[in-house]
Design a protein around this motif. Structure first.
Motif, PDB file in Angstrom:
ATOM      1  N   ALA A 189       0.811  -1.220   0.000  1.00  0.00           N
ATOM      2  CA  ALA A 189       0.000   0.000   0.000  1.00  0.00           C
ATOM      3  C   ALA A 189       0.843   1.269   0.000  1.00  0.00           C
ATOM      4  O   ALA A 189       0.301   2.371  -0.143  1.00  0.00           O
ATOM      5  CB  ALA A 189      -0.919   0.005   1.217  1.00  0.00           C
ATOM      6  N   ALA A 190       2.157   1.123   0.150  1.00  0.00           N
ATOM      7  CA  ALA A 190       3.037   2.295   0.226  1.00  0.00           C
ATOM      8  C   ALA A 190       2.876   3.173  -1.013  1.00  0.00           C
ATOM      9  O   ALA A 190       2.910   2.697  -2.145  1.00  0.00           O
ATOM     10  CB  ALA A 190       4.489   1.845   0.366  1.00  0.00           C
ATOM     11  N   GLY A 191       2.674   4.458  -0.805  1.00  0.00           N
ATOM     12  CA  GLY A 191       2.512   5.393  -1.899  1.00  0.00           C
ATOM     13  C   GLY A 191       1.123   5.378  -2.518  1.00  0.00           C
ATOM     14  O   GLY A 191       0.869   6.115  -3.468  1.00  0.00           O
ATOM     15  N   LYS A 192       0.246   4.532  -1.970  1.00  0.00           N
ATOM     16  CA  LYS A 192      -1.106   4.423  -2.544  1.00  0.00           C
ATOM     17  C   LYS A 192      -2.181   4.874  -1.557  1.00  0.00           C
ATOM     18  O   LYS A 192      -3.008   5.715  -1.881  1.00  0.00           O
ATOM     19  CB  LYS A 192      -1.356   2.978  -2.985  1.00  0.00           C
TER      20      LYS A 192
ATOM     21  N   PRO B  81       2.591  -1.262 -12.516  1.00  0.00           N
ATOM     22  CA  PRO B  81       1.939  -0.579 -11.391  1.00  0.00           C
ATOM     23  C   PRO B  81       2.928   0.018 -10.394  1.00  0.00           C
ATOM     24  O   PRO B  81       2.685   1.085  -9.840  1.00  0.00           O
ATOM     25  CB  PRO B  81       1.094  -1.678 -10.743  1.00  0.00           C
ATOM     26  N   ASP B  82       4.051  -0.658 -10.180  1.00  0.00           N
ATOM     27  CA  ASP B  82       5.032  -0.126  -9.229  1.00  0.00           C
ATOM     28  C   ASP B  82       5.714   1.123  -9.775  1.00  0.00           C
ATOM     29  O   ASP B  82       5.952   2.083  -9.041  1.00  0.00           O
ATOM     30  CB  ASP B  82       6.085  -1.192  -8.897  1.00  0.00           C
ATOM     31  N   GLY B  83       6.038   1.111 -11.075  1.00  0.00           N
ATOM     32  CA  GLY B  83       6.632   2.293 -11.693  1.00  0.00           C
ATOM     33  C   GLY B  83       5.665   3.455 -11.679  1.00  0.00           C
ATOM     34  O   GLY B  83       6.048   4.598 -11.375  1.00  0.00           O
ATOM     35  N   TYR B  84       4.425   3.151 -11.998  1.00  0.00           N
ATOM     36  CA  TYR B  84       3.403   4.188 -11.975  1.00  0.00           C
ATOM     37  C   TYR B  84       3.274   4.775 -10.562  1.00  0.00           C
ATOM     38  O   TYR B  84       3.185   6.007 -10.386  1.00  0.00           O
ATOM     39  CB  TYR B  84       2.053   3.617 -12.415  1.00  0.00           C
TER      40      TYR B  84
ATOM     41  N   ALA C 151       3.637   9.076  -6.727  1.00  0.00           N
ATOM     42  CA  ALA C 151       4.090   9.577  -5.420  1.00  0.00           C
ATOM     43  C   ALA C 151       4.867  10.881  -5.579  1.00  0.00           C
ATOM     44  O   ALA C 151       4.734  11.803  -4.759  1.00  0.00           O
ATOM     45  CB  ALA C 151       4.941   8.526  -4.716  1.00  0.00           C
ATOM     46  N   ALA C 152       5.678  10.964  -6.638  1.00  0.00           N
ATOM     47  CA  ALA C 152       6.448  12.185  -6.881  1.00  0.00           C
ATOM     48  C   ALA C 152       5.513  13.352  -7.206  1.00  0.00           C
ATOM     49  O   ALA C 152       5.680  14.475  -6.685  1.00  0.00           O
ATOM     50  CB  ALA C 152       7.438  11.975  -8.024  1.00  0.00           C
ATOM     51  N   LEU C 153       4.512  13.101  -8.039  1.00  0.00           N
ATOM     52  CA  LEU C 153       3.567  14.155  -8.392  1.00  0.00           C
ATOM     53  C   LEU C 153       2.775  14.603  -7.168  1.00  0.00           C
ATOM     54  O   LEU C 153       2.560  15.806  -6.954  1.00  0.00           O
ATOM     55  CB  LEU C 153       2.620  13.668  -9.494  1.00  0.00           C
ATOM     56  N   ASP C 154       2.370  13.655  -6.352  1.00  0.00           N
ATOM     57  CA  ASP C 154       1.644  13.996  -5.128  1.00  0.00           C
ATOM     58  C   ASP C 154       2.515  14.838  -4.197  1.00  0.00           C
ATOM     59  O   ASP C 154       2.042  15.783  -3.560  1.00  0.00           O
ATOM     60  CB  ASP C 154       1.199  12.723  -4.402  1.00  0.00           C
TER      61      ASP C 154
ATOM     62  N   ASP D 230      15.190  13.004  -6.723  1.00  0.00           N
ATOM     63  CA  ASP D 230      15.278  14.454  -6.935  1.00  0.00           C
ATOM     64  C   ASP D 230      14.892  14.836  -8.364  1.00  0.00           C
ATOM     65  O   ASP D 230      14.155  15.805  -8.586  1.00  0.00           O
ATOM     66  CB  ASP D 230      16.700  14.946  -6.640  1.00  0.00           C
ATOM     67  N   ARG D 231      15.411  14.083  -9.325  1.00  0.00           N
ATOM     68  CA  ARG D 231      15.121  14.399 -10.725  1.00  0.00           C
ATOM     69  C   ARG D 231      13.644  14.161 -11.046  1.00  0.00           C
ATOM     70  O   ARG D 231      13.021  14.945 -11.770  1.00  0.00           O
ATOM     71  CB  ARG D 231      16.002  13.556 -11.642  1.00  0.00           C
ATOM     72  N   LEU D 232      13.097  13.093 -10.490  1.00  0.00           N
ATOM     73  CA  LEU D 232      11.691  12.779 -10.739  1.00  0.00           C
ATOM     74  C   LEU D 232      10.788  13.824 -10.102  1.00  0.00           C
ATOM     75  O   LEU D 232       9.796  14.261 -10.720  1.00  0.00           O
ATOM     76  CB  LEU D 232      11.371  11.385 -10.184  1.00  0.00           C
ATOM     77  N   ASN D 233      11.134  14.265  -8.912  1.00  0.00           N
ATOM     78  CA  ASN D 233      10.341  15.314  -8.257  1.00  0.00           C
ATOM     79  C   ASN D 233      10.393  16.612  -9.063  1.00  0.00           C
ATOM     80  O   ASN D 233       9.373  17.299  -9.217  1.00  0.00           O
ATOM     81  CB  ASN D 233      10.874  15.566  -6.843  1.00  0.00           C
ATOM     82  N   TRP D 234      11.587  16.934  -9.584  1.00  0.00           N
ATOM     83  CA  TRP D 234      11.699  18.147 -10.399  1.00  0.00           C
ATOM     84  C   TRP D 234      10.831  18.036 -11.651  1.00  0.00           C
ATOM     85  O   TRP D 234      10.120  18.987 -12.013  1.00  0.00           O
ATOM     86  CB  TRP D 234      13.154  18.380 -10.821  1.00  0.00           C
ATOM     87  N   ALA D 235      10.879  16.886 -12.305  1.00  0.00           N
ATOM     88  CA  ALA D 235      10.102  16.701 -13.537  1.00  0.00           C
ATOM     89  C   ALA D 235       8.612  16.883 -13.278  1.00  0.00           C
ATOM     90  O   ALA D 235       7.901  17.535 -14.062  1.00  0.00           O
ATOM     91  CB  ALA D 235      10.376  15.315 -14.120  1.00  0.00           C
ATOM     92  N   MET D 236       8.128  16.321 -12.170  1.00  0.00           N
ATOM     93  CA  MET D 236       6.700  16.445 -11.863  1.00  0.00           C
ATOM     94  C   MET D 236       6.351  17.879 -11.454  1.00  0.00           C
ATOM     95  O   MET D 236       5.275  18.383 -11.807  1.00  0.00           O
ATOM     96  CB  MET D 236       6.324  15.462 -10.753  1.00  0.00           C
ATOM     97  N   ALA D 237       7.254  18.555 -10.743  1.00  0.00           N
ATOM     98  CA  ALA D 237       7.004  19.960 -10.382  1.00  0.00           C
ATOM     99  C   ALA D 237       6.960  20.821 -11.647  1.00  0.00           C
ATOM    100  O   ALA D 237       6.128  21.735 -11.766  1.00  0.00           O
ATOM    101  CB  ALA D 237       8.095  20.458  -9.432  1.00  0.00           C
TER     102      ALA D 237
END
Length: 287
Positions: A93-96, A162-165, A170-173, A215-222
């Motif tokens: 359930a982590a991240g969900k 599903p895990d990649g998604y 989680a980064a977008l959230d 960090d890179r994924l968070n930046w991309a979603m921001a």
């Protein structure tokens, strides 16, 4: 002569009487000692009997307690198995979904089992509680997946899985896009862009970005979330002279600066004046 005989007789009688009296006294002493010994022996017997009764009672209590503990130990393995299953479910359930309440309930049930020594029913009830928590976590995950994996044209993910998604979600959230739709797609700039924002209010990502650093994924979603906010004021934005003056009318540059404002800088920075202007877009204000 007669008088002497009589004297001897009297003396003998006195001596005999004294001997009888002395023997009687000795017998009384022996009798008293015998009675005292008998009383002591009787007391010892009573004490021994009391100790025996106490020992029998202690043994009976110990046997009953041992049987109760054995009954508790017999049902504990099932509880341990359910705890292991719940742990696995919570990991899934982590991240969900938020499982803090489930964890608290499980910890309470676990403490009741640790404290219980005599009543197996307590352990059985705790086991049932944990099993119900497993079902609840599974239902919550199912509801989340139904809501999140439903894209307009089908599943929200394909090759990323599903895990990649879940990682991109989680980064977008985390950067503030909890209410924004997210879908895997290779159509961003013909597949050359790792992610893109749609004016309809959702974000698409390319499958390979699931392996990016946090960090890179968070930046991309921001950055992509910044575009969503740009679309909300698009008319005013493209009509703003300050936008062209400060950013050259470059929405990508502005998105980078908006990400910096949110605390997720990329490879391209911006100065304090640009950050101040870009921050207004997040709240729907165009300077």
């Amino acid at each position: 002569m007669i008088r002497r005989f009589l004297s001897v007789t009297i003396v003998a009688a006195v001596m005999l009487t004294a001997g009888v009296v002395g023997r009687a006294a000795a017998l009384d002493e022996d009798r008293a000692e015998a009675i005292a010994e008998l009383q002591s022996l009787a007391q010892s017997i009573r004490t021994a009997e009391m100790r025996t009764d106490h020992l029998d009672g202690s043994i009976a209590i110990a046997e009953k307690d041992t049987a109760a503990r054995a009954a508790v130990l017999e049902v504990r393995p099932a509880f341990v198995d359910e705890i292991a299953a719940l742990t696995a479910a919570i990991e899934q359930a982590a991240g969900k979904v938020d499982t803090s309440a489930h964890r608290a309930s499980a910890q309470s049930a676990q403490q009741s089992v640790l404290d219980e020594r005599k009543n197996p029913a307590t352990v059985v009830a705790a086991t049932a509680t944990v099993h119900a928590l497993i079902d609840k976590v599974g239902q919550d995950i199912g509801s989340w997946e139904t809501a999140q994996y439903a894209a307009p044209s089908g599943p929200a993910w394909a090759s990323s899985g599903p895990d990649g998604y879940a990682r991109v979600r989680a980064a977008l959230d985390q950067v503030g896009g909890g209410g924004v739709g997210l879908y895997e797609s290779a159509s961003c700039a013909g597949g050359t862009a790792p992610a893109c924002a749609n004016s309809g209010g959702f974000i698409k990502y390319r499958a390979d970005i699931v392996d990016w650093s946090a960090d890179r994924l968070n930046w991309a979603m921001a950055h992509e979330l910044a575009h969503i906010y740009q679309f909300r004021v698009w008319g005013a934005l493209t009509s703003s002279d300050a936008y062209y003056s400060a950013f050259g009318g470059d929405a990508e540059f502005l998105a980078n600066c908006m990400a910096v404002v949110r605390g997720y800088p990329g490879s391209v920075g911006c100065d304090a004046d640009q950050q101040a202007w870009a921050s207004g877009i997040w709240v729907g204000a165009v300077g």
